[in-house]
Design a protein around this motif. Structure first.
Motif, short mmCIF file in Angstrom:
data_model
loop_
_atom_site.label_atom_id
_atom_site.label_comp_id
_atom_site.label_asym_id
_atom_site.label_seq_id
_atom_site.Cartn_x
_atom_site.Cartn_y
_atom_site.Cartn_z
N ARG A 4 29.66 47.76 -3.25
CA ARG A 4 28.81 48.93 -3.02
C ARG A 4 27.77 48.62 -1.94
N ASP A 5 27.09 47.49 -2.06
CA ASP A 5 26.03 47.12 -1.12
C ASP A 5 26.09 45.63 -0.81
N ALA A 6 26.82 45.27 0.22
CA ALA A 6 26.84 43.87 0.63
C ALA A 6 25.50 43.53 1.28
N PRO A 7 24.94 42.38 0.96
CA PRO A 7 23.66 42.00 1.55
C PRO A 7 23.74 41.86 3.08
N PRO A 8 22.63 42.04 3.76
CA PRO A 8 22.63 41.83 5.22
C PRO A 8 23.10 40.41 5.54
N HIS A 14 26.13 35.33 -7.25
CA HIS A 14 26.36 36.58 -6.51
C HIS A 14 27.06 37.64 -7.35
N TRP A 15 27.26 37.37 -8.65
CA TRP A 15 28.07 38.26 -9.48
C TRP A 15 27.53 39.68 -9.52
N ALA A 16 26.24 39.86 -9.67
CA ALA A 16 25.68 41.22 -9.78
C ALA A 16 26.03 42.07 -8.56
N VAL A 17 26.00 41.49 -7.38
CA VAL A 17 26.34 42.22 -6.16
C VAL A 17 27.86 42.39 -6.04
N ALA A 18 28.60 41.30 -6.32
CA ALA A 18 30.05 41.32 -6.15
C ALA A 18 30.75 42.22 -7.16
#
Length: 170
Positions: free
Chosen positions: A30-34, A153-157
């Protein structure tokens, strides 16, 4: 030959072409970090595209893989199916996170109640984890989505959206 008002063709993205050929929505973060960028991998059987891997990198580090697969047509003798355990092994090997001499059967104890979000809906699934990384599969129609990432990184992935070719942007 005069070109008149003809515009040059728009450049085509190999990634978008693969997603169009795949023909089904593809799971992406949904939102990959910069600073994270993607590479798209493909898996084929007898020229049939059955799997797309969106590989996320942060600098030189592999930080997540989101694999979307669809079944092979009838008549294909080989029926590849990725599992969270097999994808965890691939991730750990590609991210150089496992010591030599460790084999797939040495990895991946089951983790219960792993949460993955798809289009804002939380789904609890069993996953596998080892060496500080987790992998989990979600059935999707007749195929599946497998997400694999370090626990940090699980929450983002594990916060995914499904995109069709027209809106595909990994």
């Amino acid at each position: 030959m005069a070109h008149g008002n003809r515009r040059p063709p728009e450049p085509r993205s190999p990634d978008r072409e693969a997603v169009e050929e795949f023909g089904e929505p593809v799971a992406v973060l949904r939102d990959a970090p910069p600073g994270w960028f993607t590479l798209l991998g493909q898996q084929r059987s007898d020229r049939f595209l059955h799997c797309l891997d969106v590989n996320y990198h942060g600098g030189t580090e592999l930080v997540a893989i989101v694999q979307t697969s669809r079944p092979l047509p009838e008549g294909h003798r080989v029926k590849p199916l990725s599992t969270p355990a097999s994808e965890l092994w691939v991730f750990l090997a590609n991210a150089e996170r496992i010591p030599r001499g460790i084999f797939p059967e040495d990895l991946a104890p089951v983790r219960r109640d792993v949460v993955v979000r798809v289009d804002g809906v939380a789904v609890r699934v069993d996953g596998h984890g080892s060496h500080g990384c987790t992998s989990a599969a979600l059935p999707r129609g007749t195929g599946q989505v497998v997400v694999t990432a370090p626990d940090a990184h699980w929450a983002v992935a594990a916060d995914l959206v499904l995109r069709r070719s027209a809106g595909f942007q990994a």
